[in-house]
Design an enzyme around this catalytic site. Sequence first.
Site, PDB file in Angstrom:
ATOM      1  N   LYS A  74     -38.705   8.157 -35.046  1.00 31.21           N
ATOM      2  CA  LYS A  74     -38.228   7.087 -35.933  1.00 31.21           C
ATOM      3  C   LYS A  74     -38.615   5.685 -35.447  1.00 31.21           C
ATOM      4  O   LYS A  74     -38.943   4.825 -36.253  1.00 31.21           O
ATOM      5  CB  LYS A  74     -36.714   7.167 -36.092  1.00 31.21           C
ATOM      6  CG  LYS A  74     -36.241   8.365 -36.914  1.00 31.21           C
ATOM      7  CD  LYS A  74     -34.736   8.272 -37.112  1.00 31.21           C
ATOM      8  CE  LYS A  74     -34.189   9.454 -37.884  1.00 31.21           C
ATOM      9  NZ  LYS A  74     -32.769   9.274 -38.217  1.00 31.21           N
ATOM     10  N   ASP A 110     -30.649   5.754 -43.626  1.00 30.22           N
ATOM     11  CA  ASP A 110     -29.378   6.204 -43.037  1.00 30.22           C
ATOM     12  C   ASP A 110     -28.234   5.255 -43.414  1.00 30.22           C
ATOM     13  O   ASP A 110     -27.133   5.699 -43.769  1.00 30.22           O
ATOM     14  CB  ASP A 110     -29.485   6.291 -41.514  1.00 30.22           C
ATOM     15  CG  ASP A 110     -30.416   7.407 -41.064  1.00 30.22           C
ATOM     16  OD1 ASP A 110     -30.435   8.465 -41.704  1.00 30.22           O
ATOM     17  OD2 ASP A 110     -31.141   7.204 -40.071  1.00 30.22           O
ATOM     18  N   ALA A 135     -23.916   2.482 -30.852  1.00 33.89           N
ATOM     19  CA  ALA A 135     -25.019   1.521 -30.960  1.00 33.89           C
ATOM     20  C   ALA A 135     -26.366   2.240 -30.903  1.00 33.89           C
ATOM     21  O   ALA A 135     -27.383   1.637 -30.585  1.00 33.89           O
ATOM     22  CB  ALA A 135     -24.913   0.486 -29.852  1.00 33.89           C
ATOM     23  N   GLY A 137     -29.057   5.227 -32.927  1.00 25.72           N
ATOM     24  CA  GLY A 137     -29.838   5.220 -34.157  1.00 25.72           C
ATOM     25  C   GLY A 137     -28.984   5.122 -35.410  1.00 25.72           C
ATOM     26  O   GLY A 137     -29.196   4.233 -36.245  1.00 25.72           O
ATOM     27  N   ALA A 138     -28.013   6.031 -35.539  1.00 28.88           N
ATOM     28  CA  ALA A 138     -27.175   6.037 -36.742  1.00 28.88           C
ATOM     29  C   ALA A 138     -26.351   4.757 -36.821  1.00 28.88           C
ATOM     30  O   ALA A 138     -26.241   4.133 -37.885  1.00 28.88           O
ATOM     31  CB  ALA A 138     -26.256   7.257 -36.721  1.00 28.88           C
ATOM     32  N   ASN A 158     -19.209  -0.162 -27.665  1.00 29.91           N
ATOM     33  CA  ASN A 158     -20.018   0.912 -27.068  1.00 29.91           C
ATOM     34  C   ASN A 158     -19.671   1.050 -25.603  1.00 29.91           C
ATOM     35  O   ASN A 158     -19.244   0.095 -24.964  1.00 29.91           O
ATOM     36  CB  ASN A 158     -21.519   0.631 -27.220  1.00 29.91           C
ATOM     37  CG  ASN A 158     -22.342   1.913 -27.228  1.00 29.91           C
ATOM     38  OD1 ASN A 158     -22.405   2.608 -28.239  1.00 29.91           O
ATOM     39  ND2 ASN A 158     -22.937   2.274 -26.098  1.00 29.91           N
ATOM     40  N   ASP A 161     -23.642   1.922 -21.366  1.00 32.18           N
ATOM     41  CA  ASP A 161     -24.866   2.700 -21.140  1.00 32.18           C
ATOM     42  C   ASP A 161     -26.046   1.927 -21.726  1.00 32.18           C
ATOM     43  O   ASP A 161     -25.907   0.748 -22.069  1.00 32.18           O
ATOM     44  CB  ASP A 161     -24.741   4.120 -21.737  1.00 32.18           C
ATOM     45  CG  ASP A 161     -24.564   4.117 -23.256  1.00 32.18           C
ATOM     46  OD1 ASP A 161     -24.731   3.047 -23.887  1.00 32.18           O
ATOM     47  OD2 ASP A 161     -24.251   5.183 -23.818  1.00 32.18           O
ATOM     48  N   MET A 212     -19.136  15.567 -32.301  1.00 36.48           N
ATOM     49  CA  MET A 212     -20.158  16.576 -32.597  1.00 36.48           C
ATOM     50  C   MET A 212     -20.064  17.691 -31.545  1.00 36.48           C
ATOM     51  O   MET A 212     -19.681  17.434 -30.407  1.00 36.48           O
ATOM     52  CB  MET A 212     -21.523  15.882 -32.486  1.00 36.48           C
ATOM     53  CG  MET A 212     -22.720  16.732 -32.786  1.00 36.48           C
ATOM     54  SD  MET A 212     -24.224  15.714 -32.858  1.00 36.48           S
ATOM     55  CE  MET A 212     -24.715  15.620 -31.147  1.00 36.48           C
TER      56      MET A 212
HETATM   57  P1  NAD Z   1     -28.087   8.225 -30.387  1.00 33.86           P
HETATM   58  O1  NAD Z   1     -28.456   9.091 -29.231  1.00 33.86           O
HETATM   59  O2  NAD Z   1     -29.090   7.288 -30.939  1.00 33.86           O
HETATM   60  O3  NAD Z   1     -26.774   7.369 -29.978  1.00 33.86           O
HETATM   61  C1  NAD Z   1     -25.739   7.969 -29.255  1.00 33.86           C
HETATM   62  C2  NAD Z   1     -24.494   7.070 -29.267  1.00 33.86           C
HETATM   63  O4  NAD Z   1     -23.411   7.824 -28.691  1.00 33.86           O
HETATM   64  C3  NAD Z   1     -24.637   5.803 -28.420  1.00 33.86           C
HETATM   65  O5  NAD Z   1     -23.915   4.749 -29.009  1.00 33.86           O
HETATM   66  C4  NAD Z   1     -23.982   6.214 -27.092  1.00 33.86           C
HETATM   67  O6  NAD Z   1     -23.481   5.113 -26.362  1.00 33.86           O
HETATM   68  C5  NAD Z   1     -22.840   7.072 -27.621  1.00 33.86           C
HETATM   69  N1  NAD Z   1     -22.305   8.000 -26.626  1.00 33.86           N
HETATM   70  C6  NAD Z   1     -22.971   9.024 -26.015  1.00 33.86           C
HETATM   71  N2  NAD Z   1     -22.135   9.669 -25.164  1.00 33.86           N
HETATM   72  C7  NAD Z   1     -20.927   9.031 -25.241  1.00 33.86           C
HETATM   73  C8  NAD Z   1     -19.670   9.224 -24.601  1.00 33.86           C
HETATM   74  N3  NAD Z   1     -19.485  10.199 -23.688  1.00 33.86           N
HETATM   75  N4  NAD Z   1     -18.658   8.382 -24.915  1.00 33.86           N
HETATM   76  C9  NAD Z   1     -18.840   7.382 -25.827  1.00 33.86           C
HETATM   77  N5  NAD Z   1     -20.006   7.166 -26.463  1.00 33.86           N
HETATM   78  C10 NAD Z   1     -21.037   7.974 -26.167  1.00 33.86           C
HETATM   79  O7  NAD Z   1     -27.544   9.219 -31.505  1.00 33.86           O
HETATM   80  P2  NAD Z   1     -27.633   9.051 -33.111  1.00 33.86           P
HETATM   81  O8  NAD Z   1     -28.934   9.548 -33.567  1.00 33.86           O
HETATM   82  O9  NAD Z   1     -27.209   7.681 -33.482  1.00 33.86           O
HETATM   83  O10 NAD Z   1     -26.540  10.126 -33.578  1.00 33.86           O
HETATM   84  C11 NAD Z   1     -25.139   9.911 -33.416  1.00 33.86           C
HETATM   85  C12 NAD Z   1     -24.397  10.929 -34.285  1.00 33.86           C
HETATM   86  O11 NAD Z   1     -24.642  10.617 -35.665  1.00 33.86           O
HETATM   87  C13 NAD Z   1     -24.880  12.371 -34.096  1.00 33.86           C
HETATM   88  O12 NAD Z   1     -23.769  13.222 -34.228  1.00 33.86           O
HETATM   89  C14 NAD Z   1     -25.839  12.585 -35.252  1.00 33.86           C
HETATM   90  O13 NAD Z   1     -25.902  13.944 -35.649  1.00 33.86           O
HETATM   91  C15 NAD Z   1     -25.175  11.754 -36.329  1.00 33.86           C
HETATM   92  N6  NAD Z   1     -26.088  11.272 -37.379  1.00 33.86           N
HETATM   93  C16 NAD Z   1     -25.694  11.456 -38.658  1.00 33.86           C
HETATM   94  C17 NAD Z   1     -26.465  11.001 -39.707  1.00 33.86           C
HETATM   95  C18 NAD Z   1     -25.988  11.239 -41.107  1.00 33.86           C
HETATM   96  O14 NAD Z   1     -26.761  11.054 -42.048  1.00 33.86           O
HETATM   97  N7  NAD Z   1     -24.732  11.636 -41.288  1.00 33.86           N
HETATM   98  C19 NAD Z   1     -27.678  10.325 -39.454  1.00 33.86           C
HETATM   99  C20 NAD Z   1     -28.060  10.137 -38.117  1.00 33.86           C
HETATM  100  C21 NAD Z   1     -27.249  10.617 -37.085  1.00 33.86           C
END
Ligand code: NAD
Length: 288
Positions: A74, A110, A135, A137-138, A158, A161, A212
């Site tokens: 992405k 998204d 903070a 991708g989503a 956040n 990290d 998740m």
């Molecule tokens: P990412 O890896 O880009 O971001 C991860 C986030 O989680 C960061 O903010 C990180 O700081 C936080 N994090 C990780 N471990 C943590 C912990 N122990 N305590 C607190 N915060 C923590 O992930 P992403 O791609 O943004 O995905 C995040 C969630 O959103 C996933 O479950 C993904 O499946 C979901 N998602 C859903 C959609 C949708 O259309 N519904 C689209 C994209 C992602």
Amino acid sequence: MMEKRIAGTTGLFCLLGSPVGHSGSPAMYNFSFQNQGLDYAYMAFDVKKEGMTDAIKAIKLMNIRGGNFTMPLKNIAATLVDELSPAAKVVGAVNVFVNQDGKITGHITDGIGFVRNLKENGVDIKGKKLVVIGAGGAATALQVQAALDGAQALSIFNQDDEFYARAEETAQKLATAAPDVTVHVYPLADQAKLKAEIADADILVNATVIGMKPYDDQSLVDPSFLRADLVVADTVYNPLKTKLILDAEKVGCKVAPGKGMLLWQGAAAYELFVGKQMPVAEYQAYEA
Ligand code: NAD
């Protein structure tokens, strides 16, 4: 029948990323093309970052009409396409592309899916204060779209990290792209601040991986911070209801789980692909 559906004239859409085998996109888009009698097909290709320059050339050479980029492509996609939508430019990521006569435009849907999911649940983002935990991708995509669509304030939390700096970067970019929106970034460890920010917010969003699988027994929000007139959304769609969503339902909150965001980001992509609304109700009935 396949031999009648796929012909010499059929236009190709595709998903690029790695892995792609688990994706529901081919089924959803092929169902929709067939349902609307459109002469298109959708295929998934396993492509890694190092293959992206060639993949972009192949899209142009073979006149692939459009498609999706998923993990881990992405961000790199945003640097390789010819044009970016306003949201994709601010986010720095692309999950949808459209190829028009050899010019590839990148979009990010998204955040559009997130805003639409709220709307489908009766919540208009305009003028609202959001607390968003996350903070990545989503989170970034929905923060930017919420700001562009007229949210009044964003409080981003956040953990400490590598994503924390991304939240600060988003706040900086929004100061230019959406100057009317008040954006603050706080450490998640400051629980008193989280409680205070939720207390006068309209919408609380979890956009982290917490909730998740395998973190499905966890929530980052103490249930005592919730109140019945707070809207609670999650980006997590597996499980369909996270611990946060279940906690919120117990308090009587209106909820918007992540499955709806996923569906509507895909529907927004479909509109960009073919210029028509996706047959969402028909697909949901078929899927059920
Ligand atoms: P990412 O890896 O880009 O971001 C991860 C986030 O989680 C960061 O903010 C990180 O700081 C936080 N994090 C990780 N471990 C943590 C912990 N122990 N305590 C607190 N915060 C923590 O992930 P992403 O791609 O943004 O995905 C995040 C969630 O959103 C996933 O479950 C993904 O499946 C979901 N998602 C859903 C959609 C949708 O259309 N519904 C689209 C994209 C992602």
